[in-house]
Design a protein around this motif. Structure first.
Motif, PDB file in Angstrom:
ATOM      1  N   GLY A 230       1.583   4.136  -3.078  1.00  0.00           N
ATOM      2  CA  GLY A 230       1.559   5.587  -2.900  1.00  0.00           C
ATOM      3  C   GLY A 230       2.843   6.231  -3.389  1.00  0.00           C
ATOM      4  O   GLY A 230       2.813   7.314  -3.991  1.00  0.00           O
ATOM      5  N   TRP A 231       3.965   5.558  -3.139  1.00  0.00           N
ATOM      6  CA  TRP A 231       5.247   6.079  -3.619  1.00  0.00           C
ATOM      7  C   TRP A 231       5.303   6.087  -5.141  1.00  0.00           C
ATOM      8  O   TRP A 231       5.850   7.001  -5.740  1.00  0.00           O
ATOM      9  CB  TRP A 231       6.389   5.245  -3.048  1.00  0.00           C
ATOM     10  CG  TRP A 231       6.623   5.477  -1.585  1.00  0.00           C
ATOM     11  CD1 TRP A 231       5.959   6.345  -0.763  1.00  0.00           C
ATOM     12  CD2 TRP A 231       7.600   4.830  -0.766  1.00  0.00           C
ATOM     13  NE1 TRP A 231       6.456   6.283   0.513  1.00  0.00           N
ATOM     14  CE2 TRP A 231       7.458   5.356   0.539  1.00  0.00           C
ATOM     15  CE3 TRP A 231       8.559   3.856  -1.005  1.00  0.00           C
ATOM     16  CZ2 TRP A 231       8.271   4.947   1.599  1.00  0.00           C
ATOM     17  CZ3 TRP A 231       9.358   3.440   0.050  1.00  0.00           C
ATOM     18  CH2 TRP A 231       9.215   3.975   1.337  1.00  0.00           C
TER      19      TRP A 231
ATOM     20  N   ASP B 223       8.797  12.761   3.076  1.00  0.00           N
ATOM     21  CA  ASP B 223       8.718  11.413   3.630  1.00  0.00           C
ATOM     22  C   ASP B 223      10.142  10.941   3.872  1.00  0.00           C
ATOM     23  O   ASP B 223      10.910  10.755   2.923  1.00  0.00           O
ATOM     24  CB  ASP B 223       7.992  10.483   2.664  1.00  0.00           C
ATOM     25  CG  ASP B 223       7.757   9.098   3.244  1.00  0.00           C
ATOM     26  OD1 ASP B 223       8.711   8.506   3.778  1.00  0.00           O
ATOM     27  OD2 ASP B 223       6.621   8.592   3.143  1.00  0.00           O
TER      28      ASP B 223
ATOM     29  N   GLU C  49       0.830  -1.204   0.000  1.00  0.00           N
ATOM     30  CA  GLU C  49       0.000   0.000   0.000  1.00  0.00           C
ATOM     31  C   GLU C  49       0.862   1.251   0.000  1.00  0.00           C
ATOM     32  O   GLU C  49       0.602   2.204  -0.748  1.00  0.00           O
ATOM     33  CB  GLU C  49      -0.919   0.000   1.223  1.00  0.00           C
ATOM     34  CG  GLU C  49      -1.861   1.193   1.278  1.00  0.00           C
ATOM     35  CD  GLU C  49      -2.760   1.173   2.499  1.00  0.00           C
ATOM     36  OE1 GLU C  49      -3.557   2.119   2.654  1.00  0.00           O
ATOM     37  OE2 GLU C  49      -2.654   0.223   3.303  1.00  0.00           O
ATOM     38  N   ILE C  50       1.897   1.252   0.841  1.00  0.00           N
ATOM     39  CA  ILE C  50       2.813   2.404   0.884  1.00  0.00           C
ATOM     40  C   ILE C  50       3.581   2.512  -0.424  1.00  0.00           C
ATOM     41  O   ILE C  50       3.755   3.611  -0.977  1.00  0.00           O
ATOM     42  CB  ILE C  50       3.773   2.287   2.076  1.00  0.00           C
ATOM     43  CG1 ILE C  50       2.997   2.409   3.392  1.00  0.00           C
ATOM     44  CG2 ILE C  50       4.871   3.348   1.994  1.00  0.00           C
ATOM     45  CD1 ILE C  50       3.845   2.218   4.627  1.00  0.00           C
TER      46      ILE C  50
ATOM     47  N   THR D 162       2.863   6.549  -7.106  1.00  0.00           N
ATOM     48  CA  THR D 162       2.079   7.711  -7.531  1.00  0.00           C
ATOM     49  C   THR D 162       2.912   8.982  -7.450  1.00  0.00           C
ATOM     50  O   THR D 162       2.899   9.815  -8.374  1.00  0.00           O
ATOM     51  CB  THR D 162       0.819   7.863  -6.657  1.00  0.00           C
ATOM     52  OG1 THR D 162       0.008   6.688  -6.795  1.00  0.00           O
ATOM     53  CG2 THR D 162       0.018   9.089  -7.066  1.00  0.00           C
ATOM     54  N   ARG D 163       3.666   9.140  -6.354  1.00  0.00           N
ATOM     55  CA  ARG D 163       4.498  10.328  -6.210  1.00  0.00           C
ATOM     56  C   ARG D 163       5.601  10.367  -7.266  1.00  0.00           C
ATOM     57  O   ARG D 163       5.927  11.432  -7.809  1.00  0.00           O
ATOM     58  CB  ARG D 163       5.133  10.371  -4.810  1.00  0.00           C
ATOM     59  CG  ARG D 163       4.141  10.417  -3.660  1.00  0.00           C
ATOM     60  CD  ARG D 163       3.077  11.526  -3.842  1.00  0.00           C
ATOM     61  NE  ARG D 163       3.615  12.824  -4.097  1.00  0.00           N
ATOM     62  CZ  ARG D 163       3.997  13.699  -3.157  1.00  0.00           C
ATOM     63  NH1 ARG D 163       3.871  13.362  -1.885  1.00  0.00           N
ATOM     64  NH2 ARG D 163       4.457  14.882  -3.487  1.00  0.00           N
TER      65      ARG D 163
END
Length: 292
Positions: A207-208, A253, A203-204, A210-211
């Protein structure tokens, strides 16, 4: 005359073979040998050869002009690619920088990919010298002990100290051929997953990804000679990305930032050629003999 043209062709041909083994910085040899195809085409038609304007006088004139070309005193040229990088780069104040901050060049090297050694971009490392240099000052038994040659492992240890210090620094990428955002995305997303060693949840990681897509849009083209700055802000918790001096995004982050720069400077990175130059620069700054 026919004899002069034949002799010139015999001279140029071996130079053309030599030029394939030389770095891009050997400009004259590469430019000189570019006439070999013209001379081959026109050997049996000397009048066309002369009409093309490629004469001995022209080549000698080009040689003289190139010999007078001067290096900008404020830049350094990467040996293999010919890419030029400034000796100092400065960044305007942001929410992460209360005032303008300047980083000084430590070293510049090449990044090659595949077994064919295609040179895709030059990498330059910059540090805020007054703040960063103390991280390599230790006791007499440390790797910063003067007068002793560094081993490659100790060289990586010096880079690891920088990565774990929390101090700000910059890695500048200068493409030596056109690259896309998709290329850069793959160059970071997959290695970051590998280096994390499955310690980060999917999940993390999603998200990474996407960034990273936001930082490096898939169809974005980075031209040869452009600059892409990866800035680790003071504290080591924020990554800022600038393209040709213009801010394009940031990630706040700490773990993401740590893994991102581990791809560039860590022990598992694929930038070994560039890291050799970085360690040489650090060694010179702290009075050490670089690795052999």
């Amino acid at each position: 005359s026919w004899r002069a043209i034949t002799m010139m062709h015999a001279f140029v041909r071996p130079l053309s073979l030599l030029s394939r083994r030389l770095p891009a910085s050997h400009t004259f040899i590469r430019q000189y040998t570019s006439i070999r195809n013209v001379s081959s085409m026109n050997l049996r038609r000397p009048f066309l050869f002369v009409a093309s304007g490629v004469t001995v006088a022209t080549v000698l004139g080009a040689s003289h002009a190139l010999s007078e070309e001067k290096q900008d005193p404020d830049t350094v040229k990467e040996y293999y690619s010919g890419a030029q990088v400034p000796k100092r780069i400065c960044f305007a104040p942001t929410q992460w920088r209360k005032e303008q901050q300047c980083h000084d060049l430590v070293g510049v090297g090449i990044r090659s990919v595949t077994f064919l050694k295609f040179r895709t971009y030059a990498l330059a490392l910059y540090i805020h010298s007054p703040r960063v240099l103390p991280i390599w000052n230790g006791d007499s038994k440390s790797i910063t002990e003067a007068g002793r040659t560094l081993s490659p492992e100790e060289g990586q240890t010096m880079l690891n100290r920088l990565l774990s210090s929390g101090e700000g620094f910059t890695v500048r990428m200068v493409p030596t051929r056109q690259v896309t955002g998709g290329h850069l995305f793959n160059g970071f997303a997959l290695p970051m997953r590998r280096i994390s060693n499955a310690a980060i949840s999917e999940e993390i990681m999603a998200g990474w990804d996407t960034r990273l897509h936001e930082l490096f849009p898939e169809k974005k083209v980075y031209a040869t000679g452009s600059s892409v700055d990866f800035v680790r802000e003071e504290g080591g918790k924020v990554l800022s990305v600038l393209v040709d001096g213009k801010a394009v995004g940031e990630v706040q982050d700490e773990v993401f930032t740590r893994l991102f720069f581990a791809v560039l400077l860590g022990p598992e990175s694929k930038t070994s050629e560039a890291k050799v130059e970085f360690v040489k620069g650090i060694s010179n700054l702290v009075g050490r003999t670089p690795p052999r």
